[in-house]
Design an enzyme around this catalytic site. Structure first.
Site, PDB file in Angstrom:
ATOM      1  N   ALA A  10      14.447 -12.222   8.734  1.00 43.70           N
ATOM      2  CA  ALA A  10      14.247 -12.877   7.597  1.00 43.70           C
ATOM      3  C   ALA A  10      14.784 -12.342   6.401  1.00 43.70           C
ATOM      4  O   ALA A  10      14.579 -11.243   5.892  1.00 43.70           O
ATOM      5  CB  ALA A  10      12.791 -13.195   7.464  1.00 43.70           C
ATOM      6  N   GLY A  11      15.639 -13.091   5.715  1.00 43.02           N
ATOM      7  CA  GLY A  11      16.501 -12.512   4.650  1.00 43.02           C
ATOM      8  C   GLY A  11      17.973 -12.279   5.073  1.00 43.02           C
ATOM      9  O   GLY A  11      18.035 -11.469   5.698  1.00 43.02           O
ATOM     10  N   ARG A  46      16.985 -18.469   2.594  1.00 42.83           N
ATOM     11  CA  ARG A  46      16.694 -19.863   1.548  1.00 42.83           C
ATOM     12  C   ARG A  46      17.857 -20.914   1.713  1.00 42.83           C
ATOM     13  O   ARG A  46      17.416 -22.002   1.571  1.00 42.83           O
ATOM     14  CB  ARG A  46      16.670 -19.596   0.198  1.00 42.83           C
ATOM     15  CG  ARG A  46      15.249 -18.860  -0.062  1.00 42.83           C
ATOM     16  CD  ARG A  46      15.234 -18.214  -1.582  1.00 42.83           C
ATOM     17  NE  ARG A  46      16.111 -17.189  -1.808  1.00 42.83           N
ATOM     18  CZ  ARG A  46      16.246 -16.544  -3.005  1.00 42.83           C
ATOM     19  NH1 ARG A  46      15.234 -16.841  -3.985  1.00 42.83           N
ATOM     20  NH2 ARG A  46      17.117 -15.546  -3.255  1.00 42.83           N
ATOM     21  N   ARG A  49      23.360 -23.512   3.626  1.00 43.81           N
ATOM     22  CA  ARG A  49      24.930 -23.610   3.625  1.00 43.81           C
ATOM     23  C   ARG A  49      25.990 -22.573   2.809  1.00 43.81           C
ATOM     24  O   ARG A  49      26.854 -22.575   2.892  1.00 43.81           O
ATOM     25  CB  ARG A  49      24.977 -24.816   2.269  1.00 43.81           C
ATOM     26  CG  ARG A  49      24.236 -26.216   2.900  1.00 43.81           C
ATOM     27  CD  ARG A  49      24.312 -27.384   1.848  1.00 43.81           C
ATOM     28  NE  ARG A  49      23.447 -26.952   0.881  1.00 43.81           N
ATOM     29  CZ  ARG A  49      22.957 -27.336  -0.376  1.00 43.81           C
ATOM     30  NH1 ARG A  49      23.442 -28.499  -0.306  1.00 43.81           N
ATOM     31  NH2 ARG A  49      21.900 -27.022  -0.976  1.00 43.81           N
ATOM     32  N   GLU A 131      11.654   2.597   7.777  1.00 39.20           N
ATOM     33  CA  GLU A 131      12.658   3.682   7.605  1.00 39.20           C
ATOM     34  C   GLU A 131      13.310   3.450   6.558  1.00 39.20           C
ATOM     35  O   GLU A 131      13.721   4.188   5.505  1.00 39.20           O
ATOM     36  CB  GLU A 131      13.455   4.302   8.754  1.00 39.20           C
ATOM     37  CG  GLU A 131      14.455   5.293   8.723  1.00 39.20           C
ATOM     38  CD  GLU A 131      13.626   6.698   7.982  1.00 39.20           C
ATOM     39  OE1 GLU A 131      13.903   6.978   7.059  1.00 39.20           O
ATOM     40  OE2 GLU A 131      13.038   7.093   9.140  1.00 39.20           O
ATOM     41  N   ASP A 203      11.106   1.278  -9.247  1.00 40.00           N
ATOM     42  CA  ASP A 203      11.084   1.192  -7.805  1.00 40.00           C
ATOM     43  C   ASP A 203      10.968   2.660  -7.170  1.00 40.00           C
ATOM     44  O   ASP A 203      10.520   2.780  -5.997  1.00 40.00           O
ATOM     45  CB  ASP A 203      12.874   0.813  -7.789  1.00 40.00           C
ATOM     46  CG  ASP A 203      13.597   1.256  -6.720  1.00 40.00           C
ATOM     47  OD1 ASP A 203      13.592   0.378  -5.437  1.00 40.00           O
ATOM     48  OD2 ASP A 203      14.142   2.260  -6.336  1.00 40.00           O
ATOM     49  N   LYS A 207       8.640   3.957  -3.895  1.00 40.04           N
ATOM     50  CA  LYS A 207       9.149   5.021  -3.020  1.00 40.04           C
ATOM     51  C   LYS A 207       8.351   6.232  -2.662  1.00 40.04           C
ATOM     52  O   LYS A 207       7.795   6.579  -1.683  1.00 40.04           O
ATOM     53  CB  LYS A 207      10.423   5.135  -2.963  1.00 40.04           C
ATOM     54  CG  LYS A 207      11.503   3.952  -2.789  1.00 40.04           C
ATOM     55  CD  LYS A 207      12.800   4.170  -3.361  1.00 40.04           C
ATOM     56  CE  LYS A 207      13.724   3.036  -3.357  1.00 40.04           C
ATOM     57  NZ  LYS A 207      15.047   3.184  -3.696  1.00 40.04           N
ATOM     58  N   GLY A 308      22.653   0.213  -0.056  1.00 39.83           N
ATOM     59  CA  GLY A 308      23.644  -0.750   0.278  1.00 39.83           C
ATOM     60  C   GLY A 308      23.674  -1.301   1.735  1.00 39.83           C
ATOM     61  O   GLY A 308      22.724  -1.005   2.177  1.00 39.83           O
TER      62      GLY A 308
END
Length: 432
Positions: A10-11, A46, A49, A131, A203, A207, A308
């Site tokens: 998903a994504g 989402r 196309r 992870e 962020d 973590k 990344g």
């Protein structure tokens, strides 16, 4: 080999596309290490196309990501949507409730709802692996939860946000101010159009909450994390730090304190001055680093790319290999979690850097030092460059260890002095 492991993703953004590419390009290595073939058979995103630069022919497409949890042809769900609520949360909850293993890179979801998700995973016997949620390609979770499992950990700290580390690195190397470097980072794609999640420390706090839960075997507690970002760090502070033998880094720090009224776990994210010769001081650019200290192993330092497509996909696929092999560790590394109190920031004890912009006139330093004396704060050093009678000059003080509450009270009084022209800059000093 055993029956292939069927994966639903998903994504299909940067990381999702990276996972599909890595599974295809390294299929031979991954299959050998997993003991079976790993195949993505279903996806959800989402926009059907959109050209993502990879072939999606033959894959089942679900417009609703939650449908992956009910797809009988999916053995394990990979959630790469992001966000602590909405479809990401719904998908992970549905998959775990169905007894399906979940792999996610979603630090916000785990930091906010990790305790509840861990309970569901345990009740249903479904692995929840993450992870990729902390430090990208650095195996920080595996190191803490497995490699250092025999240790009583006293401290976990790290550079947990590559955007902030890049900005601070460029500010130091080129002597430029924060706003200018941030704008450049946005142009280069290192910072988002709305960078607040990164530069305000949110962020990194997500973590750190995850790392602290694993390191100390207690429920994840995002609310206990003290959070400050890097907006107020100036080129002047960075230059003065260098003169004093320090570099400024945004660190996330979780530390166990054993005695006194401050006993417990402190978790904090804020700019720190670290000695120039410390390993973490030399981690520059978009790189991340995690430092763990254990009673048996001593200090362990891990560093690498924290974000990344490639690094994050590497961590996701490592979790998939574990699932394919049947390797299953409790979500937070222990079957039963300890009830360890959180230490409020006011109880933190450590040395400090203060930078004041003051009118250069007799008696100013005496006024400042008398306030520090009143709050039982001892000076380590004082630095003033040049003289400019009647003009504004920077004065830098470093202190011995003192309590945060005392330092905050002293700063209020110092800021109220008529000779102090702007809000004092405070940066905590860390050994590394």
């Amino acid at each position: 080999m055993s029956k292939p492991l069927s994966i639903g993703v998903a994504g299909l953004g940067t990381v999702g596309a990276g996972v599909l590419n890595l599974l295809r390009e390294n299929a031979d290595i991954v299959g050998t290490r997993a003991g079976r073939h790993l195949a993505v058979t279903a996806v959800s995103a989402r926009d059907r196309r959109r050209d993502r630069g990879l072939a999606l022919d033959g894959l089942r497409w679900h417009d609703d990501p939650v449908a992956l949890a009910a797809d009988p042809g999916v053995d394990v769900v990979v959630e790469l949507i992001g966000g602590s609520e909405g479809p990401a949360r719904a998908l992970v909850e549905a998959a775990l409730a169905a007894g399906k293993p979940v792999v996610t890179a979603n630090k916000a979801l785990l930091a906010v709802h990790g305790a509840q998700l861990a309970e569901t995973a345990a009740a249903r016997g479904a692995p929840l692996a993450f992870e990729a949620a902390v430090a990208g390609g650095i195996p920080a979770i595996k190191a803490l939860r497995e490699g250092l499992a025999a240790n009583r950990l006293s401290r976990v700290a790290g550079i947990l946000n590559g955007t902030c580390n890049y900005i601070l690195t460029v500010m130091r190397a080129e002597g430029r101010e924060f706003a200018e470097v941030l704008a450049e980072a946005q142009r280069l794609g290192y910072a988002e159009a709305d960078p607040s999640f990164d530069i305000d420390g949110i962020d990194a706090a997500h973590k750190l909450a995850i790392l602290a839960a694993i390191a100390f075997g207690r429920p994840v507690d995002l609310g206990a994390v003290h959070v400050e970002g890097i907006r107020d760090v100036t080129a002047l502070d960075i230059r003065l730090a260098e003169e004093l033998g320090f570099r400024i880094k945004l660190l996330g720090i979780a530390r166990r304190t054993e005695a006194g009224p401050g006993a417990g776990i402190e978790t904090r994210v804020h700019p720190c001055m670290v000695p120039c010769d410390a390993p973490i001081a030399r981690v520059d650019g978009v790189f991340n680093a995690v430092v763990a200290e254990g009673d048996a192993v001593g200090r362990v330092v891990l560093q690498g790319r924290g974000a990344g497509a490639g690094p994050t996909a590497s961590a996701v696929v490592a979790d998939l290999i574990d699932i394919a092999r049947g390797r299953h560790t409790p979500v937070w590394g222990a079957e039963a979690l300890a009830s360890i109190p959180s230490v409020p920031m006011a109880r933190h004890v450590g040395p400090y850097y203060l930078r004041l912009m003051v009118v250069d006139r007799p008696g100013v330093i005496a006024d400042v030092t008398s306030i520090l004396r009143d709050h039982r704060i001892s000076l380590e050093s004082l630095l003033q460059r040049g003289r400019a009678p009647g003009e504004a000059v920077p004065v830098v003080l470093t202190t011995h260890e003192c309590e945060e509450a005392a330092m905050r009270s002293a700063l209020e009084r110092i800021a109220a002095l008529d000779a102090v022209l702007e809000k004092p800059a405070l940066i905590r000093i860390e050994s590394a």
